[in-house]
Design an enzyme around this catalytic site. Structure first.
Site, PDB file in Angstrom:
ATOM      1  N   CYS A  86       0.834  -1.202   0.000  1.00  0.00           N
ATOM      2  CA  CYS A  86       0.000   0.000   0.000  1.00  0.00           C
ATOM      3  C   CYS A  86       0.871   1.256   0.000  1.00  0.00           C
ATOM      4  O   CYS A  86       1.883   1.328   0.691  1.00  0.00           O
ATOM      5  CB  CYS A  86      -0.914   0.002   1.227  1.00  0.00           C
ATOM      6  SG  CYS A  86      -2.057   1.397   1.260  1.00  0.00           S
ATOM      7  N   CYS A  90      -0.118   5.120   6.842  1.00  0.00           N
ATOM      8  CA  CYS A  90      -0.798   4.890   8.125  1.00  0.00           C
ATOM      9  C   CYS A  90       0.209   4.310   9.120  1.00  0.00           C
ATOM     10  O   CYS A  90       0.767   3.230   8.888  1.00  0.00           O
ATOM     11  CB  CYS A  90      -1.974   3.941   7.944  1.00  0.00           C
ATOM     12  SG  CYS A  90      -3.136   4.461   6.650  1.00  0.00           S
ATOM     13  N   CYS A  93       0.050   0.546  10.306  1.00  0.00           N
ATOM     14  CA  CYS A  93      -0.244  -0.532   9.358  1.00  0.00           C
ATOM     15  C   CYS A  93       1.005  -1.226   8.802  1.00  0.00           C
ATOM     16  O   CYS A  93       1.857  -0.592   8.166  1.00  0.00           O
ATOM     17  CB  CYS A  93      -1.072   0.013   8.203  1.00  0.00           C
ATOM     18  SG  CYS A  93      -1.641  -1.284   7.086  1.00  0.00           S
ATOM     19  N   CYS A 130     -15.979 -10.336   5.337  1.00  0.00           N
ATOM     20  CA  CYS A 130     -15.409  -9.040   4.965  1.00  0.00           C
ATOM     21  C   CYS A 130     -14.136  -9.250   4.150  1.00  0.00           C
ATOM     22  O   CYS A 130     -13.295 -10.078   4.510  1.00  0.00           O
ATOM     23  CB  CYS A 130     -15.086  -8.221   6.216  1.00  0.00           C
ATOM     24  SG  CYS A 130     -16.480  -8.045   7.338  1.00  0.00           S
ATOM     25  N   CYS A 163     -19.093  -7.576   3.331  1.00  0.00           N
ATOM     26  CA  CYS A 163     -18.524  -6.257   3.600  1.00  0.00           C
ATOM     27  C   CYS A 163     -17.195  -6.135   2.864  1.00  0.00           C
ATOM     28  O   CYS A 163     -16.496  -7.137   2.676  1.00  0.00           O
ATOM     29  CB  CYS A 163     -18.322  -6.078   5.112  1.00  0.00           C
ATOM     30  SG  CYS A 163     -17.602  -4.484   5.590  1.00  0.00           S
ATOM     31  N   CYS A 223     -20.010   1.032   7.785  1.00  0.00           N
ATOM     32  CA  CYS A 223     -19.207   0.444   8.870  1.00  0.00           C
ATOM     33  C   CYS A 223     -18.017   1.369   9.095  1.00  0.00           C
ATOM     34  O   CYS A 223     -17.142   1.483   8.238  1.00  0.00           O
ATOM     35  CB  CYS A 223     -18.742  -0.957   8.486  1.00  0.00           C
ATOM     36  SG  CYS A 223     -17.664  -1.739   9.723  1.00  0.00           S
ATOM     37  N   ARG A 295     -18.584  -3.481  17.256  1.00  0.00           N
ATOM     38  CA  ARG A 295     -17.755  -4.649  16.948  1.00  0.00           C
ATOM     39  C   ARG A 295     -16.437  -4.635  17.726  1.00  0.00           C
ATOM     40  O   ARG A 295     -15.635  -3.710  17.585  1.00  0.00           O
ATOM     41  CB  ARG A 295     -17.494  -4.718  15.434  1.00  0.00           C
ATOM     42  CG  ARG A 295     -18.795  -4.749  14.637  1.00  0.00           C
ATOM     43  CD  ARG A 295     -18.585  -5.014  13.160  1.00  0.00           C
ATOM     44  NE  ARG A 295     -19.839  -4.876  12.426  1.00  0.00           N
ATOM     45  CZ  ARG A 295     -20.757  -5.839  12.292  1.00  0.00           C
ATOM     46  NH1 ARG A 295     -20.530  -7.030  12.825  1.00  0.00           N
ATOM     47  NH2 ARG A 295     -21.867  -5.622  11.613  1.00  0.00           N
TER      48      ARG A 295
END
Length: 370
Positions: A86, A90, A93, A130, A163, A223, A295
């Site tokens: 990616c 972040c 991450c 998901c 999802c 979500c 969640r």
């Protein structure tokens, strides 16, 4: 003896006035009485979050039992269908190409592998599947995006909620995902607007909110939640909940994640989140967003079964189960089945009535505008 006699003659009402009423008690009662609100102030949310933890636990449970079947907990499975590489920064991450975490970038998983994982998840009790892809956005990924649409159709055909979390999406792509049968789209805000630049610089807070609006406009369930343990202050946790609870419509799903610090990321030295911090977040989220699925997400693996039980009591009613959450460790299926049996939890069935609800809301809006 004199003290005992004086207590004996006190009227019952006088004794009750000796107790202290917390903000959690007062505002939970208001939520039960009046229903969901979208005009929460930061001061109100801060006062709930700062209430005595046992009080917050109790009154979060009261709201939860008023709105939901308190024993029902939905089991979800999250699969990384495109791992690593990616371009974003972040700080938490391990999938960012900017950090040396030992994670190798992979291509999008093929259909057979994804459907096999979905079938296995369903057999283990998951009712929501998901799919996560380590992308900043879906622009210029037409072939991969069309593959995702095909996965959505097939998994929805299995009778599961579906999802996706694919980064930023455009308005038309949200519409296409809806047509394919997508139940929900995950796009976390992560933290407060004020603290956000300390964690991410490659995508703005407003861009995240824009994606949520595209999802909402397409009639897909939203979500969106966040992560605690990023080095943020209490005010930032309050700020995150304030942003979510003052959206025109509350997210149907609010994941509360506890950071799992990964070696090689800028946040590798952050201390683990304590259970009391999770309880405060869950209890507060339950009071200010009563209808949402709260969640209990990343970081659950660090909490014992009794600690998880407190989270369910405070208002959590969903977990991610399976060996991994994208790339980080998670509780396995067998451990969760043991926990369900011991605590008397009931697996929550998939919910497809949201599609009907969205159509009804659109019809009502159209009538009102006319």
């Amino acid at each position: 003896m004199i003290l005992l006699r004086s207590l004996q003659v006190l009227p019952r009402s006088s004794i009750s006035h000796c107790s202290y009423s917390s903000a959690a008690a007062t505002l939970a009662e208001k939520t039960i009485r009046e229903g969901p609100r979208n005009d929460w102030t930061k001061e109100e949310i801060k006062s709930i979050y700062g209430s005595p933890v046992l009080d917050l636990l109790f009154h979060g449970a009261q709201v939860h039992r008023h709105v939901h079947n308190f024993r029902e907990v939905q089991q979800c499975t999250l699969l990384s269908v495109k791992t690593g590489g990616c371009s974003e920064d972040c700080s938490y991450c391990p999938q960012s190409s900017r950090y040396n975490t030992g994670l190798k970038a992979q291509k999008l998983m093929d259909k057979d592998a994804v459907l096999k994982a979905a079938k296995k998840a369903k057999e283990a009790g998951s009712t929501r599947f998901c799919m996560g892809a380590a992308w900043r956005d879906t622009i210029g990924r037409k072939t991969n995006f069309n593959q995702i649409l095909e996965y959505v159709k097939k998994i929805r055909g299995m009778g599961m909620e579906v999802c996706c979390t694919l980064g930023m999406i455009e308005k038309q792509q949200a519409i296409e995902l809806k047509k394919a049968g997508l139940t929900a789209y995950n796009h976390n805000l992560d933290t407060s607007r004020e603290y956000y630049p300390n964690i991410i610089t490659t995508r703005s807070y407003d861009e995240r909110l824009e994606t949520l609006q595209f999802v909402r406009d397409a009639g897909i369930s939203v979500c969106s939640g966040g992560i605690i343990g990023l080095g943020e202050a209490e005010e930032d946790r309050v700020g995150l909940l304030h942003t979510l609870s003052t959206l025109p419509t509350h997210p149907e799903s609010v994941p509360i994640n506890a950071l799992i610090a990964v070696k090689g990321t800028p946040l590798q030295d952050q201390k683990p989140v304590e259970i009391w911090e999770m309880i405060r977040m869950i209890g507060t989220a339950r009071i200010v967003m009563p209808k949402a699925m709260i969640r209990l997400s990343a970081g659950r693996v660090r909490f014992s079964m009794p600690e998880q039980a407190l989270c369910f009591l405070a208002g959590a009613n969903s977990i991610f189960t399976g060996e991994k959450l994208l790339t980080t460790p998670n509780n396995d299926f067998d451990a969760d089945q043991t926990m369900f049996k011991l605590l008397g939890l009931i697996p929550k069935a998939p919910n497809f009535h949201e599609d009907t609800t969205f159509e009804e809301e659109r019809c009502e809006a159209a009538v009102a505008s006319n």
